[in-house]
Design a protein around this motif. Structure first.
Motif, PDB file in Angstrom:
ATOM      1  N   GLU A   1       0.837  -1.191   0.000  1.00  0.00           N
ATOM      2  CA  GLU A   1       0.000   0.000   0.000  1.00  0.00           C
ATOM      3  C   GLU A   1       0.872   1.241   0.000  1.00  0.00           C
ATOM      4  O   GLU A   1       1.832   1.333   0.747  1.00  0.00           O
ATOM      5  CB  GLU A   1      -0.883  -0.001   1.255  1.00  0.00           C
ATOM      6  CG  GLU A   1      -1.649   1.267   1.484  1.00  0.00           C
ATOM      7  CD  GLU A   1      -3.122   1.106   1.240  1.00  0.00           C
ATOM      8  OE1 GLU A   1      -3.776   2.123   1.024  1.00  0.00           O
ATOM      9  OE2 GLU A   1      -3.592  -0.027   1.260  1.00  0.00           O
TER      10      GLU A   1
ATOM     11  N   HIS B   1       0.457   5.723  -0.326  1.00  0.00           N
ATOM     12  CA  HIS B   1      -0.526   6.788  -0.204  1.00  0.00           C
ATOM     13  C   HIS B   1      -0.942   7.322  -1.565  1.00  0.00           C
ATOM     14  O   HIS B   1      -1.901   8.071  -1.665  1.00  0.00           O
ATOM     15  CB  HIS B   1       0.022   7.912   0.673  1.00  0.00           C
ATOM     16  CG  HIS B   1       0.272   7.477   2.078  1.00  0.00           C
ATOM     17  ND1 HIS B   1      -0.738   7.033   2.898  1.00  0.00           N
ATOM     18  CD2 HIS B   1       1.403   7.407   2.806  1.00  0.00           C
ATOM     19  CE1 HIS B   1      -0.236   6.712   4.078  1.00  0.00           C
ATOM     20  NE2 HIS B   1       1.059   6.926   4.044  1.00  0.00           N
TER      21      HIS B   1
ATOM     22  N   SER C   1      -1.883   5.424  -4.113  1.00  0.00           N
ATOM     23  CA  SER C   1      -2.673   4.448  -4.846  1.00  0.00           C
ATOM     24  C   SER C   1      -3.900   4.026  -4.048  1.00  0.00           C
ATOM     25  O   SER C   1      -3.922   4.123  -2.826  1.00  0.00           O
ATOM     26  CB  SER C   1      -1.825   3.224  -5.199  1.00  0.00           C
ATOM     27  OG  SER C   1      -1.380   2.590  -4.034  1.00  0.00           O
ATOM     28  N   TRP C   2      -4.918   3.581  -4.779  1.00  0.00           N
ATOM     29  CA  TRP C   2      -6.135   3.037  -4.183  1.00  0.00           C
ATOM     30  C   TRP C   2      -6.222   1.570  -4.578  1.00  0.00           C
ATOM     31  O   TRP C   2      -6.053   1.224  -5.741  1.00  0.00           O
ATOM     32  CB  TRP C   2      -7.368   3.761  -4.704  1.00  0.00           C
ATOM     33  CG  TRP C   2      -7.598   5.124  -4.123  1.00  0.00           C
ATOM     34  CD1 TRP C   2      -6.681   5.933  -3.519  1.00  0.00           C
ATOM     35  CD2 TRP C   2      -8.821   5.847  -4.115  1.00  0.00           C
ATOM     36  NE1 TRP C   2      -7.265   7.107  -3.144  1.00  0.00           N
ATOM     37  CE2 TRP C   2      -8.585   7.084  -3.502  1.00  0.00           C
ATOM     38  CE3 TRP C   2     -10.103   5.579  -4.593  1.00  0.00           C
ATOM     39  CZ2 TRP C   2      -9.571   8.042  -3.324  1.00  0.00           C
ATOM     40  CZ3 TRP C   2     -11.085   6.537  -4.417  1.00  0.00           C
ATOM     41  CH2 TRP C   2     -10.831   7.748  -3.788  1.00  0.00           C
ATOM     42  N   HIS C   3      -6.500   0.715  -3.604  1.00  0.00           N
ATOM     43  CA  HIS C   3      -6.685  -0.713  -3.852  1.00  0.00           C
ATOM     44  C   HIS C   3      -8.188  -0.971  -3.949  1.00  0.00           C
ATOM     45  O   HIS C   3      -8.933  -0.670  -3.017  1.00  0.00           O
ATOM     46  CB  HIS C   3      -6.052  -1.536  -2.739  1.00  0.00           C
ATOM     47  CG  HIS C   3      -4.581  -1.291  -2.632  1.00  0.00           C
ATOM     48  ND1 HIS C   3      -3.671  -1.873  -3.474  1.00  0.00           N
ATOM     49  CD2 HIS C   3      -3.871  -0.497  -1.801  1.00  0.00           C
ATOM     50  CE1 HIS C   3      -2.459  -1.459  -3.163  1.00  0.00           C
ATOM     51  NE2 HIS C   3      -2.561  -0.615  -2.153  1.00  0.00           N
ATOM     52  N   LEU C   4      -8.609  -1.504  -5.086  1.00  0.00           N
ATOM     53  CA  LEU C   4     -10.026  -1.647  -5.379  1.00  0.00           C
ATOM     54  C   LEU C   4     -10.399  -3.082  -5.727  1.00  0.00           C
ATOM     55  O   LEU C   4      -9.575  -3.843  -6.232  1.00  0.00           O
ATOM     56  CB  LEU C   4     -10.399  -0.756  -6.576  1.00  0.00           C
ATOM     57  CG  LEU C   4     -10.085   0.722  -6.466  1.00  0.00           C
ATOM     58  CD1 LEU C   4     -10.351   1.418  -7.799  1.00  0.00           C
ATOM     59  CD2 LEU C   4     -10.879   1.369  -5.353  1.00  0.00           C
TER      60      LEU C   4
ATOM     61  N   LYS D   1     -13.427   0.119  -2.454  1.00  0.00           N
ATOM     62  CA  LYS D   1     -12.114   0.003  -1.819  1.00  0.00           C
ATOM     63  C   LYS D   1     -12.012  -1.344  -1.113  1.00  0.00           C
ATOM     64  O   LYS D   1     -12.958  -1.786  -0.457  1.00  0.00           O
ATOM     65  CB  LYS D   1     -11.898   1.136  -0.813  1.00  0.00           C
ATOM     66  CG  LYS D   1     -11.708   2.482  -1.457  1.00  0.00           C
ATOM     67  CD  LYS D   1     -11.472   3.538  -0.397  1.00  0.00           C
ATOM     68  CE  LYS D   1     -11.185   4.885  -1.007  1.00  0.00           C
ATOM     69  NZ  LYS D   1     -11.007   5.920   0.023  1.00  0.00           N
TER      70      LYS D   1
ATOM     71  N   THR E   1      -5.185  -2.031  -8.507  1.00  0.00           N
ATOM     72  CA  THR E   1      -4.556  -0.909  -7.821  1.00  0.00           C
ATOM     73  C   THR E   1      -4.445   0.235  -8.811  1.00  0.00           C
ATOM     74  O   THR E   1      -3.931   0.063  -9.912  1.00  0.00           O
ATOM     75  CB  THR E   1      -3.160  -1.290  -7.292  1.00  0.00           C
ATOM     76  OG1 THR E   1      -3.314  -2.393  -6.390  1.00  0.00           O
ATOM     77  CG2 THR E   1      -2.513  -0.135  -6.561  1.00  0.00           C
TER      78      THR E   1
ATOM     79  N   HIS F   1      -3.420   7.310  -7.551  1.00  0.00           N
ATOM     80  CA  HIS F   1      -4.353   8.345  -7.110  1.00  0.00           C
ATOM     81  C   HIS F   1      -4.645   9.349  -8.235  1.00  0.00           C
ATOM     82  O   HIS F   1      -5.751   9.880  -8.353  1.00  0.00           O
ATOM     83  CB  HIS F   1      -3.804   9.060  -5.878  1.00  0.00           C
ATOM     84  CG  HIS F   1      -4.801   9.959  -5.227  1.00  0.00           C
ATOM     85  ND1 HIS F   1      -5.421  10.993  -5.888  1.00  0.00           N
ATOM     86  CD2 HIS F   1      -5.296   9.988  -3.971  1.00  0.00           C
ATOM     87  CE1 HIS F   1      -6.242  11.621  -5.072  1.00  0.00           C
ATOM     88  NE2 HIS F   1      -6.198  11.022  -3.911  1.00  0.00           N
TER      89      HIS F   1
ATOM     90  N   ILE G   1      -7.796   8.774 -10.349  1.00  0.00           N
ATOM     91  CA  ILE G   1      -9.108   8.933  -9.739  1.00  0.00           C
ATOM     92  C   ILE G   1      -9.619  10.343 -10.030  1.00  0.00           C
ATOM     93  O   ILE G   1      -8.904  11.321  -9.877  1.00  0.00           O
ATOM     94  CB  ILE G   1      -9.052   8.718  -8.214  1.00  0.00           C
ATOM     95  CG1 ILE G   1      -8.351   7.396  -7.854  1.00  0.00           C
ATOM     96  CG2 ILE G   1     -10.450   8.791  -7.604  1.00  0.00           C
ATOM     97  CD1 ILE G   1      -9.020   6.162  -8.355  1.00  0.00           C
TER      98      ILE G   1
ATOM     99  N   GLU H   1     -17.201   7.779  -4.292  1.00  0.00           N
ATOM    100  CA  GLU H   1     -16.058   8.544  -3.781  1.00  0.00           C
ATOM    101  C   GLU H   1     -15.232   9.112  -4.918  1.00  0.00           C
ATOM    102  O   GLU H   1     -14.349   9.918  -4.703  1.00  0.00           O
ATOM    103  CB  GLU H   1     -15.177   7.643  -2.920  1.00  0.00           C
ATOM    104  CG  GLU H   1     -15.841   7.192  -1.662  1.00  0.00           C
ATOM    105  CD  GLU H   1     -14.876   6.475  -0.743  1.00  0.00           C
ATOM    106  OE1 GLU H   1     -13.715   6.916  -0.635  1.00  0.00           O
ATOM    107  OE2 GLU H   1     -15.299   5.485  -0.152  1.00  0.00           O
TER     108      GLU H   1
END
Length: 149
Positions: free
Chosen positions: A12, A14, A16-19, A32, A109, A112, A115, A126
Motif C-alpha cells: 500500500e 498513499h 494508490s487506491w486498492h479496489l 475500496k 490498484t 491516485h 481517480i 467517492e
C-alpha cells in the motif's frame, strides 16, 4: 474467487487506491478493498419491509442476519448469471451484502492521479476512473441506504 488485474504492486502506498472491481447487471463498479468483508455464493434472501432505501431483504450468514442492499435496483439493472455472488461490505452501521453478477471480481490498484470525480448520479461514489469507454464509479459504502446518490 478473485483475479488480479495488471501489474499491481503488493504494498500500500498513499498514492494508490486498492479496489475490488465487480459487476451488477453487466455494469462495472468498484469498492475500496478495505471496505470488503468477503465474497461467497449468493444464498436465498428473505424479503423484509422497512424505510431504508434499497434495503428490502436480509440473508442469513452463519449466525448473522445481514441486510441486503439492492444495488441492482439502484442501477436499474438485473444481476446476471446462474451462480450469483454475495459481496459483503463494511458499512459504518454494520455489515451488509450486495448480490453481484457471477463474473469473478478483479483486484486492481490505481494511482491516485487516475481517480477523478464521478460524473453520474446513479450511485453514491467517492470518485471514478476510466476503463476503456466506461466510467467506473468507486462506491461510497458509507452512503449506501442514505437516499439518492
Amino acid at each position: 474467487m478473485l483475479r488480479t488485474s495488471g501489474n499491481s504492486p503488493h504494498h500500500e502506498t498513499h498514492d494508490s487506491w486498492h479496489l475490488l472491481v465487480f459487476s451488477v447487471g453487466g455494469r462495472r463498479v468498484a469498492v475500496k478493498t478495505l471496505e470488503v468483508g468477503d465474497i461467497s455464493h449468493w444464498d436465498e434472501s428473505i424479503p423484509v419491509s422497512g424505510q431504508t432505501p434499497f434495503v428490502t431483504a436480509v440473508v442469513r450468514r452463519n449466525q448473522a442476519v445481514l441486510p441486503v442492499f439492492d444495488l441492482s435496483a439502484m442501477l436499474q439493472r438485473v444481476v446476471q448469471g446462474s451462480s450469483l455472488l454475495c459481496l459483503r461490505v463494511k458499512h459504518p452501521d454494520g455489515d451488509m451484502v450486495i448480490c453481484i453478477d457471477e463474473v469473478i471480481p478483479v483486484l486492481q490498484t490505481l494511482d491516485h492521479a487516475m481517480i477523478r470525480p464521478y460524473q453520474g448520479t446513479d450511485v453514491p461514489a467517492e470518485g471514478s476512473y476510466v476503463q476503456g469507454q466506461d466510467e467506473v464509479p468507486i462506491l461510497s459504502v458509507s452512503k449506501l441506504g442514505m437516499g439518492p446518490g
